[in-house]
Each structure stands twice: as C-alpha cells, then as structure tokens.
Scaffold this motif. Structure first.
Motif, PDB file in Angstrom:
ATOM      1  N   ALA A 172     -10.725 -20.135  18.917  1.00  6.98           N
ATOM      2  CA  ALA A 172     -10.791 -21.550  19.276  1.00  6.98           C
ATOM      3  C   ALA A 172     -10.734 -22.433  18.037  1.00  6.98           C
ATOM      4  CB  ALA A 172     -12.067 -21.829  20.071  1.00  6.98           C
ATOM      5  N   ASP A 173     -11.278 -21.944  16.927  1.00  3.28           N
ATOM      6  CA  ASP A 173     -11.308 -22.740  15.709  1.00  3.28           C
ATOM      7  C   ASP A 173      -9.977 -22.758  14.979  1.00  3.28           C
ATOM      8  OD1 ASP A 173     -13.930 -23.246  16.218  1.00  3.28           O
ATOM      9  OD2 ASP A 173     -14.711 -21.698  14.882  1.00  3.28           O
ATOM     10  N   GLN A 174      -9.094 -21.826  15.284  1.00  2.00           N
ATOM     11  CA  GLN A 174      -7.832 -21.728  14.562  1.00  2.00           C
ATOM     12  C   GLN A 174      -6.719 -22.385  15.363  1.00  2.00           C
ATOM     13  OE1 GLN A 174      -6.560 -17.741  13.675  1.00  2.00           O
ATOM     14  NE2 GLN A 174      -5.231 -18.401  12.030  1.00  2.00           N
ATOM     15  N   PRO A 175      -6.075 -23.448  14.831  1.00  2.00           N
ATOM     16  CA  PRO A 175      -4.985 -24.110  15.546  1.00  2.00           C
ATOM     17  C   PRO A 175      -3.829 -23.144  15.776  1.00  2.00           C
ATOM     18  CG  PRO A 175      -5.719 -25.422  13.662  1.00  2.00           C
ATOM     19  CD  PRO A 175      -6.373 -24.079  13.542  1.00  2.00           C
ATOM     20  N   ALA A 176      -3.128 -23.343  16.900  1.00  2.00           N
ATOM     21  CA  ALA A 176      -2.007 -22.458  17.235  1.00  2.00           C
ATOM     22  C   ALA A 176      -0.916 -22.512  16.180  1.00  2.00           C
ATOM     23  CB  ALA A 176      -1.444 -22.844  18.603  1.00  2.00           C
ATOM     24  N   SER A 177      -0.753 -23.674  15.521  1.00  2.00           N
ATOM     25  CA  SER A 177       0.293 -23.826  14.510  1.00  2.00           C
ATOM     26  C   SER A 177       0.041 -22.961  13.282  1.00  2.00           C
ATOM     27  CB  SER A 177       0.408 -25.295  14.092  1.00  2.00           C
ATOM     28  OG  SER A 177      -0.821 -25.743  13.549  1.00  2.00           O
ATOM     29  N   GLU A 178      -1.230 -22.534  13.077  1.00  2.00           N
ATOM     30  CA  GLU A 178      -1.568 -21.744  11.906  1.00  2.00           C
ATOM     31  C   GLU A 178      -1.529 -20.236  12.180  1.00  2.00           C
ATOM     32  OE1 GLU A 178      -5.275 -22.992  10.297  1.00  2.00           O
ATOM     33  OE2 GLU A 178      -4.662 -25.078  10.044  1.00  2.00           O
ATOM     34  N   LEU A 179      -1.273 -19.850  13.424  1.00  2.00           N
ATOM     35  CA  LEU A 179      -1.205 -18.428  13.735  1.00  2.00           C
ATOM     36  C   LEU A 179       0.042 -17.825  13.101  1.00  2.00           C
ATOM     37  CD1 LEU A 179      -2.257 -18.398  17.498  1.00  2.00           C
ATOM     38  CD2 LEU A 179      -3.628 -17.723  15.520  1.00  2.00           C
ATOM     39  N   LEU A 180      -0.129 -16.760  12.353  1.00  2.00           N
ATOM     40  CA  LEU A 180       0.983 -16.117  11.686  1.00  2.00           C
ATOM     41  C   LEU A 180       1.676 -15.148  12.641  1.00  2.00           C
ATOM     42  CD1 LEU A 180      -0.765 -15.364   8.273  1.00  2.00           C
ATOM     43  CD2 LEU A 180       0.889 -17.186   8.752  1.00  2.00           C
ATOM     44  N   PRO A 181       2.991 -14.978  12.517  1.00  2.00           N
ATOM     45  CA  PRO A 181       3.689 -14.030  13.387  1.00  2.00           C
ATOM     46  C   PRO A 181       3.256 -12.608  13.080  1.00  2.00           C
ATOM     47  CG  PRO A 181       5.151 -14.815  11.647  1.00  2.00           C
ATOM     48  CD  PRO A 181       3.894 -15.633  11.552  1.00  2.00           C
ATOM     49  N   PRO A 182       3.276 -11.711  14.061  1.00  2.00           N
ATOM     50  CA  PRO A 182       2.843 -10.329  13.807  1.00  2.00           C
ATOM     51  C   PRO A 182       3.741  -9.608  12.817  1.00  2.00           C
ATOM     52  CG  PRO A 182       3.828 -10.537  15.980  1.00  2.00           C
ATOM     53  CD  PRO A 182       3.659 -11.921  15.452  1.00  2.00           C
ATOM     54  N   TYR A 183       5.024  -9.986  12.780  1.00  2.00           N
ATOM     55  CA  TYR A 183       5.987  -9.323  11.910  1.00  2.00           C
ATOM     56  C   TYR A 183       6.968 -10.371  11.395  1.00  2.00           C
ATOM     57  CZ  TYR A 183       9.658  -5.964  10.498  1.00  2.00           C
ATOM     58  OH  TYR A 183      10.592  -5.240   9.795  1.00  2.00           O
ATOM     59  N   LYS A 184       7.094 -10.472  10.073  1.00  2.00           N
ATOM     60  CA  LYS A 184       7.970 -11.477   9.471  1.00  2.00           C
ATOM     61  C   LYS A 184       8.825 -10.829   8.390  1.00  2.00           C
ATOM     62  CE  LYS A 184       7.858 -15.855   6.892  1.00  2.00           C
ATOM     63  NZ  LYS A 184       6.986 -16.895   6.306  1.00  2.00           N
ATOM     64  N   ILE A 185      10.098 -11.222   8.339  1.00  2.00           N
ATOM     65  CA  ILE A 185      11.033 -10.706   7.349  1.00  2.00           C
ATOM     66  C   ILE A 185      11.416 -11.835   6.399  1.00  2.00           C
ATOM     67  CG2 ILE A 185      13.368  -9.795   7.011  1.00  2.00           C
ATOM     68  CD1 ILE A 185      13.067  -8.372   9.693  1.00  2.00           C
ATOM     69  N   THR A 186      11.379 -11.548   5.105  1.00  2.00           N
ATOM     70  CA  THR A 186      11.841 -12.482   4.084  1.00  2.00           C
ATOM     71  C   THR A 186      13.135 -11.939   3.493  1.00  2.00           C
ATOM     72  OG1 THR A 186       9.581 -13.163   3.566  1.00  2.00           O
ATOM     73  CG2 THR A 186      11.271 -13.660   1.926  1.00  2.00           C
ATOM     74  N   GLY A 187      14.126 -12.830   3.370  1.00  2.00           N
ATOM     75  CA  GLY A 187      15.431 -12.384   2.899  1.00  2.00           C
ATOM     76  C   GLY A 187      15.984 -13.242   1.786  1.00  2.00           C
ATOM     77  N   SER A 188      17.187 -12.878   1.359  1.00  2.00           N
ATOM     78  CA  SER A 188      17.875 -13.578   0.272  1.00  2.00           C
ATOM     79  C   SER A 188      19.332 -13.784   0.633  1.00  2.00           C
ATOM     80  CB  SER A 188      17.773 -12.763  -1.022  1.00  2.00           C
ATOM     81  OG  SER A 188      18.579 -13.341  -2.039  1.00  2.00           O
ATOM     82  N   MET A 189      19.899 -14.908   0.181  1.00  2.00           N
ATOM     83  CA  MET A 189      21.328 -15.176   0.342  1.00  2.00           C
ATOM     84  C   MET A 189      21.954 -15.518  -1.005  1.00  2.00           C
ATOM     85  SD  MET A 189      21.826 -16.979   4.078  1.00  2.00           S
ATOM     86  CE  MET A 189      20.736 -18.387   3.912  1.00  2.00           C
ATOM     87  N   LYS A 190      21.404 -14.940  -2.080  1.00  2.00           N
ATOM     88  CA  LYS A 190      21.889 -15.223  -3.435  1.00  2.00           C
ATOM     89  C   LYS A 190      23.165 -14.477  -3.788  1.00  2.00           C
ATOM     90  CE  LYS A 190      18.009 -16.611  -6.383  1.00  2.00           C
ATOM     91  NZ  LYS A 190      17.123 -16.176  -7.492  1.00  2.00           N
ATOM     92  N   ALA A 191      23.281 -13.231  -3.379  1.00  2.00           N
ATOM     93  CA  ALA A 191      24.354 -12.359  -3.844  1.00  2.00           C
ATOM     94  C   ALA A 191      25.703 -12.773  -3.258  1.00  2.00           C
ATOM     95  CB  ALA A 191      24.045 -10.912  -3.481  1.00  2.00           C
ATOM     96  N   PRO A 192      26.805 -12.444  -3.949  1.00  2.00           N
ATOM     97  CA  PRO A 192      28.149 -12.741  -3.417  1.00  2.00           C
ATOM     98  C   PRO A 192      28.360 -12.073  -2.064  1.00  2.00           C
ATOM     99  CG  PRO A 192      28.271 -12.101  -5.725  1.00  2.00           C
ATOM    100  CD  PRO A 192      26.859 -11.843  -5.286  1.00  2.00           C
ATOM    101  N   GLY A 193      29.015 -12.786  -1.164  1.00  2.00           N
ATOM    102  CA  GLY A 193      29.270 -12.261   0.171  1.00  2.00           C
ATOM    103  C   GLY A 193      28.200 -12.615   1.184  1.00  2.00           C
ATOM    104  N   LEU A 194      27.068 -13.141   0.697  1.00  2.00           N
ATOM    105  CA  LEU A 194      26.003 -13.551   1.596  1.00  2.00           C
ATOM    106  C   LEU A 194      26.115 -15.042   1.885  1.00  2.00           C
ATOM    107  CD1 LEU A 194      23.004 -11.571   0.044  1.00  2.00           C
ATOM    108  CD2 LEU A 194      24.603 -10.848   1.829  1.00  2.00           C
ATOM    109  N   GLY A 195      25.351 -15.504   2.856  1.00  2.00           N
ATOM    110  CA  GLY A 195      25.451 -16.904   3.267  1.00  2.00           C
ATOM    111  C   GLY A 195      26.293 -17.012   4.533  1.00  2.00           C
ATOM    112  N   CYS A 196      26.824 -18.191   4.772  1.00  2.00           N
ATOM    113  CA  CYS A 196      27.621 -18.424   5.994  1.00  2.00           C
ATOM    114  C   CYS A 196      28.831 -17.504   6.027  1.00  2.00           C
ATOM    115  CB  CYS A 196      28.056 -19.873   6.069  1.00  2.00           C
ATOM    116  SG  CYS A 196      26.682 -21.034   6.297  1.00  2.00           S
ATOM    117  N   ALA A 197      29.002 -16.807   7.135  1.00  2.00           N
ATOM    118  CA  ALA A 197      30.093 -15.843   7.254  1.00  2.00           C
ATOM    119  C   ALA A 197      31.456 -16.509   7.139  1.00  2.00           C
ATOM    120  CB  ALA A 197      29.976 -15.111   8.602  1.00  2.00           C
ATOM    121  N   LEU A 198      31.565 -17.763   7.577  1.00  2.00           N
ATOM    122  CA  LEU A 198      32.846 -18.469   7.516  1.00  2.00           C
ATOM    123  C   LEU A 198      33.328 -18.686   6.084  1.00  2.00           C
ATOM    124  CD1 LEU A 198      32.390 -21.191  10.299  1.00  2.00           C
ATOM    125  CD2 LEU A 198      33.900 -19.210  10.363  1.00  2.00           C
TER     126      LEU A 198
END
Length: 202
Positions: A172-198
C-alpha cells in the motif's frame, strides 16, 4: 532468444476436465499456470513445448481433484516449456514503444520491458524535445528514431526484480508507478547495423 526449460510440477485436474484426454487436460493446466509469466532467473514462459513423462492421476479425498504429483519421490510430471531469455550479445529485432531524454523503450509482440539508455545510442545522437524523438546526426543527415519503427539492438544485460509481496502495508505504501518489472532487458544500438532497420536497407 528462446530456450527450452524442463520443469516438474504438481498438476491438479478439475472434475469438469475429466472428459478431456489426460495429456490435453495436463497441457491446458500447465499453459494456464505458466504461459506469459516470468519466473525469476529463468525467463518469460511462452508456452508448453511437450510433455516428457506423467504419472497416473490420483483422486484426493474430499475435493474430487485428480492430483498428478510433481514430487520426485512420488509421481512425476515432466515437461519442457518455451522460455524467452535472450543471451548477452544477442541481436534482436523490436519496435520503438516510447522515448524520453533517458533513452528509448522497446517492445516485441509479447515482451515490453526493453530499454536502450541514451549512452548506448550512436555518437552524435541528440534528443529533439519538440518532436519528442531521438535523432542521429551523421554526415549532415538527420536520422530519426520514429515511434513504432522496427529496430535492431544488442542485449547488454538483464535485471530481475522479485515481486513477491512482503505484506499488505508495504504494497500500500509503494506507488504503482515505482513497481519494477519482474524481468528487464537493457540493450545497445551503438554498433554498425543496429538501430532502425530501414537505415541499413539497400
């Protein structure tokens, strides 16, 4: 991106399911219990792949349920489940869901907790506050990360957050907006070929 994980579990088949074939009833119960759920340190369960072995059902006293015991010392239901858990360094295709100054949120058709921090965007990327979009400025061109655009990214890390409630007062004390997802992925789009496919199409 997808792996097969073997599990053993206790399956209870309700009397209304007795008309089904036993393997169909077990399959329905396993899918209802695990599909679209995150299990800590395993991944996001997608669906049942196959049933390896199962015991005969035992009718319990007082409830009428057929209990197929998943304990190794008694009877066993073993099955393999399809699990989403990409490995570090894997390149995946996803769609841009939203953007902030902190980075870009991505989603697939079945998983929505993918984040690309601004530090993992190509050099020359800037946030356009008027458009609310990130833009990659290279060779006097402006390449926009448009929302709903398909992108390629590389998996950097994964985060697990136990969502088991510790008590009604804590929840009850913890706002719903602060609930962390059970599983989260962090990624990168730095390397050549990454980013928008177009960007990389001929």
């Amino acid at each position: 991106m997808f792996i097969l994980t073997k599990i053993a579990d206790l399956v209870q088949i309700a009397p209304e399911d007795f008309g089904k074939q036993s393997h169909a009833a077990i399959e329905d119960n396993l899918n209802a219990k695990y599909a679209n759920k995150v299990v800590q340190k395993i991944g996001l369960f997608i669906c049942l792949w196959d049933i390896v072995w199962t015991s005969e059902g035992l009718i319990g006293q007082g409830d009428g349920y057929a209990n197929v015991n998943g304990k190794l010392t008694v009877a066993l239901v073993e099955c393999r489940m399809v699990v989403f858990r990409p490995f570090k360094g894997e390149v995946i295709v996803a769609r841009i869901a939203s953007q902030t100054r902190d980075g870009i949120n991505l989603a697939t058709d079945f998983f929505h907790d993918i984040f690309i921090p601004w530090t993992e965007l190509p050099e020359g990327s800037e946030f356009d506050s008027q458009e609310g979009l990130w833009v990659w400025k290279v060779d006097e061109q402006e390449m926009f990360y448009d929302n709903n655009e398909m992108v390629r990214f590389q998996v950097l890390s994964e985060e697990w957050h136990d969502q088991t409630p510790s008590g009604p007062l804590d929840m009850a004390d913890q706002p719903a907006s602060e609930l962390l997802p059970p599983y989260k992925i962090t990624g990168s789009m730095k390397a050549p070929g990454l980013g928008c496919a177009l960007w990389w199409e001929e």
